[in-house]
Design a protein around this motif. Structure first.
Motif, PDB file in Angstrom:
ATOM      1  N   ARG A 109       0.854  -1.178   0.000  1.00 26.48           N
ATOM      2  CA  ARG A 109       0.000   0.000   0.000  1.00 26.48           C
ATOM      3  C   ARG A 109       0.895   1.235   0.000  1.00 26.48           C
ATOM      4  NH1 ARG A 109      -3.038   0.792   5.832  1.00 26.48           N
ATOM      5  NH2 ARG A 109      -1.224   0.798   7.210  1.00 26.48           N
ATOM      6  N   LEU A 112       3.770   6.269   3.758  1.00 26.90           N
ATOM      7  CA  LEU A 112       3.666   7.622   4.275  1.00 26.90           C
ATOM      8  C   LEU A 112       4.697   8.510   3.588  1.00 26.90           C
ATOM      9  CD1 LEU A 112       3.262   6.807   8.069  1.00 26.90           C
ATOM     10  CD2 LEU A 112       1.495   7.697   6.540  1.00 26.90           C
ATOM     11  N   THR A 154      -5.667   3.533  10.229  1.00 28.85           N
ATOM     12  CA  THR A 154      -5.796   4.188   8.925  1.00 28.85           C
ATOM     13  C   THR A 154      -4.754   5.291   8.776  1.00 28.85           C
ATOM     14  OG1 THR A 154      -8.105   3.653   8.553  1.00 28.85           O
ATOM     15  CG2 THR A 154      -7.315   5.692   7.562  1.00 28.85           C
ATOM     16  N   GLN A 155      -4.206   5.407   7.572  1.00 35.91           N
ATOM     17  CA  GLN A 155      -3.196   6.420   7.267  1.00 35.91           C
ATOM     18  C   GLN A 155      -3.771   7.417   6.272  1.00 35.91           C
ATOM     19  OE1 GLN A 155       0.235   4.309   5.801  1.00 35.91           O
ATOM     20  NE2 GLN A 155       0.636   3.313   7.759  1.00 35.91           N
ATOM     21  N   GLY A 157      -2.754  10.579   3.969  1.00 36.84           N
ATOM     22  CA  GLY A 157      -1.590  11.235   3.401  1.00 36.84           C
ATOM     23  C   GLY A 157      -1.708  12.751   3.400  1.00 36.84           C
ATOM     24  N   ASP A 171      -7.559   0.435   9.110  1.00 35.57           N
ATOM     25  CA  ASP A 171      -6.427  -0.029   8.277  1.00 35.57           C
ATOM     26  C   ASP A 171      -6.569   0.390   6.813  1.00 35.57           C
ATOM     27  OD1 ASP A 171      -5.100  -1.360  10.433  1.00 35.57           O
ATOM     28  OD2 ASP A 171      -6.588  -2.949  10.286  1.00 35.57           O
ATOM     29  N   CYS A 172      -7.141   1.557   6.584  1.00 37.39           N
ATOM     30  CA  CYS A 172      -7.230   2.108   5.229  1.00 37.39           C
ATOM     31  C   CYS A 172      -6.009   2.970   4.932  1.00 37.39           C
ATOM     32  CB  CYS A 172      -8.490   2.959   5.070  1.00 37.39           C
ATOM     33  SG  CYS A 172     -10.033   2.044   5.246  1.00 37.39           S
ATOM     34  N   THR A 173      -5.778   3.220   3.652  1.00 37.06           N
ATOM     35  CA  THR A 173      -4.743   4.154   3.216  1.00 37.06           C
ATOM     36  C   THR A 173      -5.379   5.161   2.268  1.00 37.06           C
ATOM     37  OG1 THR A 173      -2.992   2.502   3.404  1.00 37.06           O
ATOM     38  CG2 THR A 173      -2.536   4.427   2.038  1.00 37.06           C
ATOM     39  N   SER A 175      -4.330   8.249   0.116  1.00 36.94           N
ATOM     40  CA  SER A 175      -3.068   8.814  -0.363  1.00 36.94           C
ATOM     41  C   SER A 175      -3.172  10.310  -0.650  1.00 36.94           C
ATOM     42  CB  SER A 175      -2.609   8.077  -1.620  1.00 36.94           C
ATOM     43  OG  SER A 175      -2.392   6.713  -1.339  1.00 36.94           O
ATOM     44  N   ILE A 190      -7.886   1.130  -0.048  1.00 33.60           N
ATOM     45  CA  ILE A 190      -6.757   1.938  -0.502  1.00 33.60           C
ATOM     46  C   ILE A 190      -7.248   2.922  -1.561  1.00 33.60           C
ATOM     47  CG2 ILE A 190      -4.531   1.936  -1.701  1.00 33.60           C
ATOM     48  CD1 ILE A 190      -4.044  -0.862  -0.548  1.00 33.60           C
TER      49      ILE A 190
END
Length: 353
Positions: A109, A112, A154-155, A157, A171-173, A175, A190
């Motif tokens: 994925r 960061l 979850t991240q 960006g 636990d999503c991304t 961006s 994602i």
């Protein structure tokens, strides 16, 4: 290829351990202690690399292969040079994908962008009414609106905008540069850079003087678990119903999905596809690149559509279609063959078109 510092090699996985994890058979048990650290194409694989062989067409590439191991079907084992250890499996493509996840987990994925400590950057804006679970990362210049909820792990960006009331699972991304509004997003989703989710759909009615009057778009976008959405893809919210992307579906870059579209589970949609509003797409559908899909039609489960097709009417489940307008693959290929024959005959006879 020169050393890739973006994705450095793994510390090493034993071949016997890898075979067990992939459900493959290690044909030379004495090679069980050998280590693989990276994945590679066959032609330039070197010591420490793992590659895979899918067909006899790649036979010539084996001449320069120095891989520590290769995944292949039992029918192809005889092609592999003696110095390359074989991991035998009837599902080499799937096994290679799983091996890549083991050897290069950080590539699964988007990473960061900043090296700041985990948490919420002081350069981000998070509305006081937003609720973020533990372990959420928010990078600089992101804006999170009122009443947003974001799940653990979850991240988010840099430069992301998340509109009021949006729900994002665990636990999503999300961006860099993504835009999300009017959306409910599941777990392990994602979004690649620049994806836009939940903006107005394209809806207008005729005006009194020949112009167009905007129709309000008051629906939502619902994205289920394990969906991946490519860079600069746009998914419009529903007009009055919801736009829905089913569990496990993978959508490539630069795809346009119109309002009220419903896409089933585990579909694959390749770059430049455009799907007009209120289309219904079943489970396990594969749509090739640059295909246009008409609105208000139904595409059944398991359908495969060739690249650069134009779909103007319903397609029954399990069918393979192609061409403009899209038609059963057998008919499409016959038409192409006939057209090619006519062109070649005209060239031979000097006949003008």
């Amino acid at each position: 290829m020169e050393q890739n510092w973006f994705f450095p090699p793994h510390e090493g996985v034993r071949l016997d351990d890898l075979a067990n994890r992939l459900g493959a058979e290690l044909l030379d048990p004495t090679a069980g202690a050998r280590l693989v650290r990276n994945v590679s194409p066959v032609y330039r694989a070197k010591e420490g690399d793992l590659c895979y062989l899918l067909s006899r067409k790649a036979k010539a590439e084996l001449e320069t292969c120095q891989a520590s191991a290769i995944l292949c079907d039992p029918s192809l084992v005889s092609l592999v040079p003696d110095h390359v250890t074989v991991l035998q499996t009837k599902r080499a493509h799937m096994a290679f994908a799983l091996a890549g996840e083991i050897l290069q987990p950080e590539a699964m994925r988007p990473a960061l962008t900043t090296s700041e400590p985990a948490g919420i950057s002081p350069l981000a804006y998070v509305d006081p009414t937003a609720r973020l679970e533990a372990g959420v990362v928010v990078e600089p210049m992101t804006v999170i609106g009122a009443d947003v909820e974001i799940g653990e792990g979850t991240q988010i960006g840099p430069g992301v905008t998340i509109g009021s009331g949006v729900r994002i699972g665990r636990d999503c991304t999300i961006s860099a540069g993504a835009r999300i509004q009017c959306a409910l997003i599941g777990n392990r989703v994602i979004l690649h850079p620049g994806a836009c989710i939940g903006q107005d759909g394209f809806g207008y009615g005729p005006g009194p003087k020949g112009g167009m009057i905007k129709i309000v778009q008051v629906g939502r976008v619902i994205i289920q678990d394990d969906v991946e959405i490519g860079a600069n893809t746009t998914i419009d919210r529903g007009t009055m119903d919801d736009t829905v992307i089913g569990e496990g579906t993978k959508i490539d870059n630069q795809v346009q999905i119109g309002h009220n579209v419903r896409i089933g589970r585990h579909c694959g949609i390749v770059s430049k596809v455009g799907i007009a509003g209120s289309t219904r797409i079943g489970d396990g559908v594969m749509i090739g690149g640059a295909t246009g899909v008409n609105g208000h039609i139904t595409i059944g489960d398991g359908v495969q559509i060739a690249a650069m097709s134009g779909v103007v009417a319903d397609i029954p489940a399990g069918q393979r279609y192609g061409g403009i307008p899209a038609r059963p693959m057998r008919d499409f290929l016959r038409d192409v063959a006939e057209m090619t024959m006519r062109i070649n005959n005209r060239k031979k006879t000097g006949e003008k078109e």
